[in-house]
Design an enzyme around this catalytic site. Structure first.
Site, PDB file in Angstrom:
ATOM      1  CE  LYS A  10      -4.061  -2.028   0.114  1.00  0.00           C
ATOM      2  NZ  LYS A  10      -3.941  -3.484  -0.100  1.00  0.00           N
TER       3      LYS A  10
HETATM    4  C1  LIG Z   1      -5.367  -4.190   0.521  1.00  0.00           C
HETATM    5  C2  LIG Z   1      -6.832  -4.039   0.450  1.00  0.00           C
HETATM    6  C3  LIG Z   1      -7.670  -4.487   1.486  1.00  0.00           C
HETATM    7  C4  LIG Z   1      -7.185  -5.299   2.640  1.00  0.00           C
HETATM    8  O1  LIG Z   1      -6.152  -4.819   3.348  1.00  0.00           O
HETATM    9  P1  LIG Z   1      -5.163  -5.815   4.158  1.00  0.00           P
HETATM   10  O2  LIG Z   1      -4.465  -4.891   5.088  1.00  0.00           O
HETATM   11  O3  LIG Z   1      -4.256  -6.445   3.164  1.00  0.00           O
HETATM   12  O4  LIG Z   1      -6.014  -6.798   4.884  1.00  0.00           O
HETATM   13  C5  LIG Z   1      -9.020  -4.236   1.381  1.00  0.00           C
HETATM   14  N1  LIG Z   1      -9.539  -3.596   0.333  1.00  0.00           N
HETATM   15  C6  LIG Z   1      -8.776  -3.163  -0.685  1.00  0.00           C
HETATM   16  C7  LIG Z   1      -9.424  -2.440  -1.833  1.00  0.00           C
HETATM   17  C8  LIG Z   1      -7.412  -3.395  -0.669  1.00  0.00           C
HETATM   18  O5  LIG Z   1      -6.666  -2.999  -1.708  1.00  0.00           O
END
Ligand SMILES: *Cc1c(COP(=O)(O)O)cnc(C)c1O
Length: 378
Positions: A187
């Site tokens: 992210k």
């Molecule tokens: C990465 C992501 C998640 C989940 O996040 P995690 O921290 O990996 O559990 C949920 N929704 C979207 C759109 C994402 O890109």
């Protein structure tokens, strides 16, 4: 994965300091005699302030954040929760995990929730709507909010992929009742794993804080072992180490977005008059995470993807991880009716190419890539 790409001495020094100077307590709560800092609580305060929100609750992942958000709104077994066909499986998992029913709606050329499809999908059982700001671009929140408000349905913004983005003068995460972000490794900013839940509603925040920590009310008059509780919860806490890194990363977010913008704009400038680009809603401040365009001609599309791979840019999600991001492929989790509600999205996505904006590459790299793609188009 820009956050990880610019991890440097700042993060590692902050971790060293935690162990060498601050007592090295790794737990968010208590151990007052041994510690100088409460990094998780600090991280929450800074993260709330950054996006002008009253409350922020740190949790172990974005997926956990979505689940706790749904529970805090009182979504129950059998209730319907609407989300979109271009997405990440996490959103569906959070809905399924609490026994609710995911209702899929198609996306439009913004690659986010279609407002027309949303209108048609609402029923008496709809308890929440989860628009997802996919790959750096805000969903059409003004229109979505109008519909939700009229029907008295709550919105959870999944902002895991557009942290720092805005619509009008409002930060994403602050438009619906609740907003969630993720700090997983891929992210905008990362602490390895982690998430944050945002709200301005004190009652919802109280639930989130307690639920993520086994129901602890953190009663200041009592030692933790004698703490009061009114609900049971689960353990979705993060550690002090994650928060230490998260704080440094948060301080880099604006810089990250600016660096991405410079790279993105090289492609945008070169290609915008020659190619159909992803539609961006009016008054958006995007986060420049990914440059997306549509190429209907299959042969040309494949040639461009080949070039992206050959030059080590790769593609982001479209097409490289499409099977994790389009609900048309999720027959392990959804029924055939839901799959059918993803077909138009699958068709749109199958003509799209997503170029990741990487901070490891220079602005000139993107300029050259823009020229290369332009040559293939003309
Ligand atoms: C990465 C992501 C998640 C989940 O996040 P995690 O921290 O990996 O559990 C949920 N929704 C979207 C759109 C994402 O890109």
């Amino acid at each position: 994965m820009p956050g990880w790409e610019i991890i440097d001495k700042k993060e590692s020094n902050a971790i060293q300091k935690l162990f060498k100077k601050e007592g090295g307590v790794l737990f968010a709560h208590g151990f007052d005699k041994f510690r100088k800092k409460y990094h998780v609580r600090d991280f929450e305060k800074l993260a709330a302030k950054k996006f002008k929100m009253n409350y922020a609750q740190a949790v172990s992942s974005g997926t956990a954040a979505l689940k706790i958000a749904l529970l805090s709104l009182g979504v129950k077994r059998g209730d319907e929760v609407i989300t979109q066909a271009f997405n990440f499986i996490a959103t569906i998992e959070a809905i399924l995990d609490i026994g609710a029913k995911p209702i899929i709606v198609e996306v439009d050329k913004t690659l986010n929730m279609s407002v027309t499809a949303l209108k048609k999908a609402i029923t008496k059982k709809t308890k929440a709507i989860i628009p997802v700001h996919m790959l750096g671009v805000p969903a059409k929140m003004n229109e979505i909010k109008l519909i939700a408000d009229r029907k008295k349905i709550k919105i959870i913004e999944d902002n895991c992929e557009a942290m720092g983005g805005k619509l009008g003068n409002k930060y994403l995460c602050s438009i619906g009742e609740i907003g969630v972000v993720s700090f997983d490794f891929s992210k905008s900013i990362t602490c390895g794993e982690g998430g944050m839940i945002y709200t301005n509603n004190k009652k919802l925040f109280k639930f989130m804080r307690e639920y993520h920590d086994h129901g602890h009310e953190n009663n200041k008059q009592l030692p933790r072992g004698m703490d009061t509780r009114s609900i049971y919860g689960f353990n979705y806490r993060i550690t002090e180490m994650q928060a230490v890194i998260g704080k440094v990363q948060l301080s880099k977010l604006d810089k990250i977005i600016n660096m991405q913008k410079k790279r993105y704009n090289q492609l945008n400038k070169k290609l915008k008059n020659h190619i159909e680009l992803r539609e961006i809603p009016k008054n958006s401040k995007i986060t420049y995470d990914t440059f997306i365009f549509f190429i209907k001609n299959k042969l040309l599309r494949n040639q461009i993807i080949e070039i992206l791979n050959k030059k080590n840019f790769g593609t982001k999600n479209l097409p490289d991880a499409i099977k994790w991001h389009c609900s048309a492929y999720w027959d392990h989790a959804l029924n055939s009716k839901q799959i059918k509600r993803s077909i138009s999205t699958k068709n749109i996505l199958s003509t799209a190419i997503a170029v990741p904006i990487s901070l490891k590459r220079t602005v000139d790299d993107y300029k050259n890539l823009g020229n290369l793609i332009l040559e293939m188009l003309t």
